[in-house]
Design a protein around this motif. Structure first.
Motif, PDB file in Angstrom:
ATOM      1  N   UNK A  41       9.606   7.293  -3.764  1.00  0.00           N
ATOM      2  CA  UNK A  41       8.669   6.884  -5.050  1.00  0.00           C
ATOM      3  C   UNK A  41       8.133   5.198  -4.702  1.00  0.00           C
ATOM      4  N   UNK A  42       8.795   4.537  -4.457  1.00  0.00           N
ATOM      5  CA  UNK A  42       8.085   3.141  -4.395  1.00  0.00           C
ATOM      6  C   UNK A  42       7.704   2.875  -2.666  1.00  0.00           C
ATOM      7  N   UNK A  43       7.705   3.792  -2.035  1.00  0.00           N
ATOM      8  CA  UNK A  43       7.228   3.631  -0.427  1.00  0.00           C
ATOM      9  C   UNK A  43       5.890   3.271  -0.343  1.00  0.00           C
ATOM     10  N   UNK A  44       5.756   2.374   0.413  1.00  0.00           N
ATOM     11  CA  UNK A  44       4.363   2.085   0.785  1.00  0.00           C
ATOM     12  C   UNK A  44       4.252   1.463   2.142  1.00  0.00           C
ATOM     13  N   UNK A  45       2.883   1.288   2.905  1.00  0.00           N
ATOM     14  CA  UNK A  45       2.777   0.670   4.046  1.00  0.00           C
ATOM     15  C   UNK A  45       1.380  -0.075   3.862  1.00  0.00           C
ATOM     16  N   UNK A  46       1.754  -1.429   4.212  1.00  0.00           N
ATOM     17  CA  UNK A  46       0.624  -2.475   4.186  1.00  0.00           C
ATOM     18  C   UNK A  46       0.350  -2.838   5.763  1.00  0.00           C
ATOM     19  N   UNK A  47      -0.949  -2.928   5.749  1.00  0.00           N
ATOM     20  CA  UNK A  47      -1.553  -3.556   7.008  1.00  0.00           C
ATOM     21  C   UNK A  47      -2.530  -4.780   6.614  1.00  0.00           C
ATOM     22  N   UNK A  48      -2.118  -5.938   7.302  1.00  0.00           N
ATOM     23  CA  UNK A  48      -3.174  -7.136   6.938  1.00  0.00           C
ATOM     24  C   UNK A  48      -3.621  -7.377   8.403  1.00  0.00           C
ATOM     25  N   UNK A  49      -4.869  -7.184   8.829  1.00  0.00           N
ATOM     26  CA  UNK A  49      -5.637  -7.741  10.067  1.00  0.00           C
ATOM     27  C   UNK A  49      -6.431  -8.871   9.878  1.00  0.00           C
TER      28      UNK A  49
ATOM     29  N   UNK B  27      -8.963  -7.781   7.157  1.00  0.00           N
ATOM     30  CA  UNK B  27      -8.897  -6.234   6.748  1.00  0.00           C
ATOM     31  C   UNK B  27      -7.629  -6.020   6.197  1.00  0.00           C
ATOM     32  N   UNK B  28      -7.648  -5.351   4.988  1.00  0.00           N
ATOM     33  CA  UNK B  28      -6.134  -5.016   4.443  1.00  0.00           C
ATOM     34  C   UNK B  28      -6.241  -3.516   4.065  1.00  0.00           C
ATOM     35  N   UNK B  29      -5.376  -2.644   4.713  1.00  0.00           N
ATOM     36  CA  UNK B  29      -5.064  -1.503   4.435  1.00  0.00           C
ATOM     37  C   UNK B  29      -3.920  -1.095   3.786  1.00  0.00           C
ATOM     38  N   UNK B  30      -3.955  -0.374   2.776  1.00  0.00           N
ATOM     39  CA  UNK B  30      -2.640  -0.238   1.869  1.00  0.00           C
ATOM     40  C   UNK B  30      -2.437   1.156   1.414  1.00  0.00           C
ATOM     41  N   UNK B  31      -1.354   1.799   1.885  1.00  0.00           N
ATOM     42  CA  UNK B  31      -0.986   3.051   1.481  1.00  0.00           C
ATOM     43  C   UNK B  31       0.154   3.213   0.584  1.00  0.00           C
ATOM     44  N   UNK B  32      -0.183   3.317  -0.772  1.00  0.00           N
ATOM     45  CA  UNK B  32       0.767   3.246  -1.822  1.00  0.00           C
ATOM     46  C   UNK B  32       0.508   4.134  -3.021  1.00  0.00           C
ATOM     47  N   UNK B  33       1.453   4.902  -3.289  1.00  0.00           N
ATOM     48  CA  UNK B  33       1.442   5.997  -4.269  1.00  0.00           C
ATOM     49  C   UNK B  33       0.351   7.272  -3.824  1.00  0.00           C
TER      50      UNK B  33
END
Length: 194
Positions: free
Chosen positions: A35-43, A109-115
């Protein structure tokens, strides 16, 4: 250019499982639920290089200004009145070029996979481009070949990412994005035995 994670404090419940560029996180004790799972990329450009580069550039510019104005002042004192305005114009031009370069020092570049959202934010100078996708519809493809920028597309929107990743590592970043999207489709993180 190289990819680094930013100086943002990452949540303490983070798990790193198979991601080189991204950070997978979940709340402690809730990883199985997803439920609170996410993946963040900050390039971005390497942070250490940015700071050292800024300080070095300021010191070099100060030395250049002092030397140039000292020489121009000695010519001014001897009666060559044109030298001082030329020296000031030269220093202003060099300062303007330095300002333009410094303006892009924090590009990222910020990529966020959340919810139920995959959010991509690309900052270049003062321009920020933000695109949101529903993860179920996102396609991850190279623009031209395996070493070109990575194009994320879906729902009539598209954005290219990977500018701060070496061309030979872009394929790995694309695979990471695909892996995260597969995990999202499956409901979040899987046990470490994967």
């Amino acid at each position: 250019m190289s990819a680094t994670t930013s100086s943002i404090a990452w949540p303490t419940g983070g798990i790193r499982s198979g991601f080189r560029f991204g950070r997978e996180t979940s709340s402690p004790g809730r990883a199985a639920e997803g439920s609170d799972w996410s993946v963040d990329w900050v390039l971005e450009r390497a942070a250490a290089n940015r700071r050292a580069g800024r300080i070095g550039a300021l010191i070099a510019y100060a030395v250049l200004c002092a030397a140039s104005l000292a020489v121009a002042s000695s010519f001014w004192a001897e009666g060559a009145r044109v030298v001082m305005p030329v020296a000031w114009a030269q220093l202003m031009l060099i300062g303007g070029i330095g300002w333009a370069v410094a303006r892009h020092a924090s590009d990222r570049e910020c990529i966020v996979l959340r919810g139920d959202r995959l959010t991509v934010e690309r900052a270049s100078g003062s321009h920020v481009e933000r695109v949101e996708f529903q993860p179920a519809w996102v396609r991850v493809e190279p623009e031209h070949d395996d070493r070109s920028l990575i194009e994320l597309s879906g729902q009539g929107r598209r954005i290219a990412v990977g500018r701060f990743v070496a061309p030979e590592q872009r394929r790995q970043l694309a695979e990471e994005l695909r892996l995260a999207l597969r995990r999202w489709h499956q409901g979040g993180p899987k046990p470490a035995s994967m």
